[in-house]
Write an enzyme that holds these catalytic residues in place. Structure first.
Site, PDB file in Angstrom:
ATOM      1  N   HIS A   1      17.739  74.868  34.343  1.00  0.00           N
ATOM      2  CA  HIS A   1      18.953  74.139  33.992  1.00  0.00           C
ATOM      3  C   HIS A   1      18.769  73.336  32.708  1.00  0.00           C
ATOM      4  CE1 HIS A   1      22.803  72.357  35.111  1.00  0.00           C
ATOM      5  NE2 HIS A   1      22.327  71.200  34.733  1.00  0.00           N
TER       6      HIS A   1
ATOM      7  N   HIS B   1      29.102  72.934  37.039  1.00  0.00           N
ATOM      8  CA  HIS B   1      28.555  72.124  38.126  1.00  0.00           C
ATOM      9  C   HIS B   1      28.687  72.935  39.408  1.00  0.00           C
ATOM     10  CE1 HIS B   1      27.451  67.676  38.794  1.00  0.00           C
ATOM     11  NE2 HIS B   1      26.589  68.266  38.012  1.00  0.00           N
TER      12      HIS B   1
END
Lengths: 222, 720
Positions: free
Chosen positions: B47, B93
């Site tokens: 990420h 998200h």
């Protein structure tokens, strides 16, 4: 007309309201919630929409206890003009300047859309640019716009011609379809819909213009 | 309190491979402390480090005369003339939203808004691209309701208008929903704030909300596949406070005006660690932090927890020391924390001290710059099988099938839960095509769109990648805007599988080719990998967010269609049915190749629309659902009917690219025909707009009222 627009930390329609006042010819002062005094010579106080204190505790409840709200109460007690829109209406009910309360929408969801409003009275500085019975299109944007008051309060509002606007198709469960009400001296208006979002042909239409113009007309003469 | 011993299990639970741990030993020259291990895991997870994707992201075109700042900062910065700039980015998200839909989506909004205002821009528009599992799946309803409420709850309170987005459903998202949030802000082009620190001994200041234990390990969670233990991951999802974010934005923008900010960085994934390392790395400085000065909201927080917390609504700033008092006064005004938590140092160290004890002491440059980078093996997606015959169907039945599906039904149920009008500059709120927001106090406006057709990308990653950009381009041109630049949010499955990596590589190549041909450079973006559950991947979903400039609001192409208007199509229709909406929704067939995108033709047709906007009453691009769906949507929005002169399934529902539907009066139609002839652009009269019925050919018909009812109610009945 000199308008004061109150800014709470979570206000987000403060600029929009200031622009609508200015377009109607007003001079606008922005007033911080921690201020303990309104500017001199203010004709009208605007309490804008938004989430004054994040809608924590209850919409408008914390704002109603801020220093500036003591001044707003004193201003309206002396017969001063005020308009509360959306969260501003919630603040005005929490201060006790206007009766009733705004509960969570009946559908439990936030609603942002343009709705039909019926002008119930033209007898106020806010609504005399309309004819009673006119239907105007004004946007709403709220999670807690479900007006509630005891039956005797509703009867009194009706008998004193203090219901300014009703919804043509109530989106939020408001009692008696109430979208906006006036104070007993007719100098304070609280409404959930946003006339400042309908004051410009390039955004949301122009049905709210008459409200600001009427106000400007009335207060410039005063 | 003694720290845990470093064991192979502990290393694995930090998402670090044995090879990666060996590199850590090499860099540190000793066994790392527990806090150091946490810092490496935070910096090196997928990420934060883009370790699987970096090689390919570098190939994307990111420059152009309009680009002030491309990828690498919090968001991309694009020139819009008159000394103004638009700053935007899209970010996912996904994992948090699946675990805890309301807070996951809310904090996704919070993160993207922070990326924008960190750079000195006031957010003026947001969009959301959402992908959910099939409506009948037991999780879908809860996810849709939670995600939409979370986005609304955050964005509405913060006070940014939603300008558009997408909502789609497909069984491939049953185990992994996608929540891609976009935000755009406005700033003066000469007042953009960047993250590079400068000057030794400068105070490092912590701003905003207090630090708690929420989100510890969040970025690591977002870099792993899901299995049936995901419920245990709920505590790694952060909790959002939009009221604090609103104050943080106001205070930050006010602070920037004082001149006290040397550099600033929001605390997003991996919080304090990532933001401090980033500022030091970009400024070629070291950073020392004294954690006892970090404002905390929980007792007995350890260095490890503070360094990895993903508590929301926080920023880190390097301050001009002589302006400390002024800076603090701004934060006092907004009742936010302001604490000096460290300083920049000349040595290349990331030195973490807690109550006088060193908890981490690492080479900062190496920590930032030597994250592993993988050239993952990939295989090209095999060509799609040719499409078998598609039978002709009654076109109105086909249209009804599409608009009964939540994929193609009206999305008011979603957009009415978002404030689309706050700031009072929304020239066009979300409906069909781009949203438009005026630039306050000017005649200019910006158009926003978010597009991708994941079915196409799965069948043909290269053409699908091109198509996502081309559709965004068309949506901007259809409102009269000049496409400016693009942000990409790459959502894929597990990159360690060569076929998934092949989808990624193909899509990147397609996107790169398209943004180059259409002059829409990528200025920011985000990659979300490991969107798999129990080994099943999502559809490859490279979401494209794009921004276009309208130099005067008079140039906006309108939406008002009247009875008697002529319906014209720009571009040729061959009737491409492969991977089409009709094939999927009516025949339940996911077959054939994606349509081919001719980029030269796209550019030519887009320019034709913009050049002839004065002769166009309303315009929409033709995308999935083809002419039939586009004509219905355009007519329905104005409350009129439409007659199309064909009843051929492929002509009506084919998804050939490079096409627009135009409504105009008869004289304008003649003029457009002439102009198209001169420009060498194909133009076809396909019917006309009528009073109150939809006709396709001379026998297939339904009333507008009946169709509108289906169109406006199907979304809510599927998921509400």
């Amino acid at each position: 007309m000199h308008a004061a627009v109150v800014v709470f930390p979570g206000s987000n329609c403060d600029r929009d309201l200031a622009v609508a006042f200015e377009q109607a010819g007003a001079r606008v002062s922005m007033v911080w919630h921690k201020d303990t005094k309104l500017p001199d010579g203010v004709d009208i106080v605007g309490v804008p929409g938004g989430f004054s204190f994040g809608d924590y505790l209850r919409c408008g409840a914390i704002a109603a206890n801020s220093p500036i709200c003591r001044e707003i109460v004193s201003h309206t007690d002396k017969g001063g003009f005020a308009i509360g829109i959306c969260n501003g209406f919630q603040v005005l009910t929490e201060t006790g300047i206007l009766p009733g309360a705004l509960l969570r929408n009946a559908g439990l969801k936030y609603i942002c859309k343009t709705v039909g409003l019926k002008v119930e009275t033209s007898q106020s500085a806010f609504t005399n640019g309309y004819n009673a019975g006119d239907v105007i299109d004004i946007p709403i944007a709220h999670h807690d716009g479900n007006y509630f008051a005891e039956d005797d309060v509703i009867s009194q509002l009706k008998s004193e011609d203090r219901i300014a606007f009703t919804y043509t198709d109530t989106p939020n469960g408001a009692k008696a379809d109430i979208a906006g009400i006036l104070s007993s001296n007719r100098r304070v208006l609280g409404m959930m819909p946003h006339p400042e979002r309908s004051a410009d042909a390039g955004h949301g239409g122009t049905d709210g213009v008459a409200l600001f113009r009427a106000l400007s007309g009335a207060l410039s003469l005063a | 309190m003694s720290e845990p011993e470093i064991t192979p299990e502990l290393i694995a639970s930090h998402g670090l491979t044995p090879d990666e741990y060996a590199r850590i030993l090499d860099i540190v020259g000793r066994e790392p402390t527990f806090t150091e291990l946490g810092i490496f895991s935070a910096m090196w997870n997928e990420h934060c480090s883009y370790k699987s994707s970096k090689k390919w992201l570098r190939t994307l075109p990111t420059t152009g005369p309009q680009v002030i700042c491309g990828p690498g900062e919090n968001a991309g910065v694009v020139d819009i003339g008159d000394g103004q700039a638009v700053i935007f980015k899209m970010e996912s998200h996904n994992h948090p939203s699946y675990i805890e839909p309301y807070q996951g989506a809310a904090t996704g909004m919070g993160g993207i808004l922070r990326d924008v205002f960190t750079m000195g821009a006031r957010p003026i528009a947001s969009m959301n691209s959402l992908s959910f599992g099939e409506p009948a799946h037991h999780k879908t309803r809860q996810l849709v309701n939670g995600v939409v409420a979370g986005i609304g709850g955050y964005g509405n309170c913060f006070g940014v208008p939603c300008a558009g987005g997408e909502v789609r459903f497909d069984p491939a998202y049953n185990g992994n929903c996608l929540v891609n949030a976009f935000a755009a802000g406005l700033a003066d082009a000469d007042k953009i704030f960047y993250s590079a620190a400068s000057g030794v001994g400068m105070p490092v200041v912590y701003l905003g909300a207090k630090t708690g234990r929420d989100g510890v390990g969040g970025a690591t969670m977002a870099s792993a596949e899901f299995d049936d233990s995901i419920e245990e991951k709920r505590p790694t999802v952060q909790v959002g406070d939009p009221f604090t974010e609103k104050r943080l934005m106001e205070a930050t923008l006010e602070l920037m005006q004082t001149g006290a900010v040397i550099s600033i960085q929001d605390m997003g994934a991996a919080g304090l660690t990532c933001s401090a390392v980033e500022m030091g790395d970009k400024g070629n400085l070291g950073v020392r932090l004294h954690l006892e000065n970090v404002p905390v909201r929980e007792d007995h927080m350890t260095a490890y927890e503070m360094m990895l917390s993903e508590s929301q609504e926080r920023m880190l700033m390097v301050l001009k020391p002589e302006l400390e008092a002024q800076a603090k006064a701004v934060f006092d005004k907004w009742d936010l924390d302001f604490a000096i938590v460290g300083e920049t140092i000349a040595e290349d160290r990331f030195h973490i001290v807690h109550n006088g004890e060193t908890k981490a002491d690492l080479p900062l440059k190496t920590l930032a710059g030597t994250a592993p980078e993988y050239d993952r093996p990939w295989v090209e997606t095999p060509p799609a099988e040719p499409l078998a015959d598609v039978p002709n169907i009654d076109p109105i039945d086909g249209l009804k099938a599409l608009i009964s599906s939540p994929n193609y039904a009206a999305k008011q149920w979603v957009y009415e839960q978002y404030d689309t009008m706050v700031m009072a500059d929304s020239a066009r709120t979300p409906n069909i095509g781009s949203g438009i927001v005026r630039i306050h106090g000017t005649d200019k406006a910006l158009a926003f769109t978010s597009d991708v057709t994941p079915r196409y990308v799965k069948a043909n990653p290269f053409e699908g990648g091109k198509q996502a950009v081309a559709e965004a381009y068309r949506n901007l041109c259809a409102v009269g805007a000049r496409p400016l630049a693009t942000t990409d949010n790459m959502n894929f499955g597990n990159p360690e599988k060569p076929e998934i990596m092949g989808q990624f590589v193909g899509a990147i190549k397609g996107i790169g080719a398209a943004v180059k041909a259409l002059d829409m450079p990528i200025v920011s973006g985000n990659v979300s990998l490991y969107n798999e559950t129990d080994g099943t991947a999502i559809l490859p979903t490279p979401t494209i967010g794009a921004v276009g400039l309208i130099t005067h609001t008079d140039e906006i192409i309108g939406t008002e269609v009247r009875e008697g208007h002529v319906a014209l199509v720009i571009g040729d229709t061959s009737g491409h049915m492969g991977q089409s909406a009709l094939l999927a929704e009516v025949f339940n067939r996911i077959e054939g190749d994606a349509p081919t995108v001719d980029l030269e033709m796209e550019a030519k047709h887009g320019a034709f629309i913009r050049d002839n906007r004065d002769m166009i009453k309303a315009c929409t691009d033709l995308s999935d659902g083809g002419l039939a769906l586009a004509a219905f949507e355009l007519a329905e929005a104005s409350g009129v009917g439409v007659w199309l002169d064909s009843d051929d399934t492929a002509m009506l529902f084919g998804e050939d690219q490079g096409r627009y539907l135009i409504a105009c009066n008869f004289d304008q139609a003649e003029a457009l025909m002439l102009a198209a002839g001169r420009a060498g652009v194909p133009i076809h009269s396909v019917g006309k707009f009528t009073s109150d019925a939809v006709w396709m050919g001379n026998t297939s018909t339904a009333s507008l009222a009946e169709l509108s009812e289906i169109y406006s109610s199907s979304f809510a009945s599927a998921v509400a």
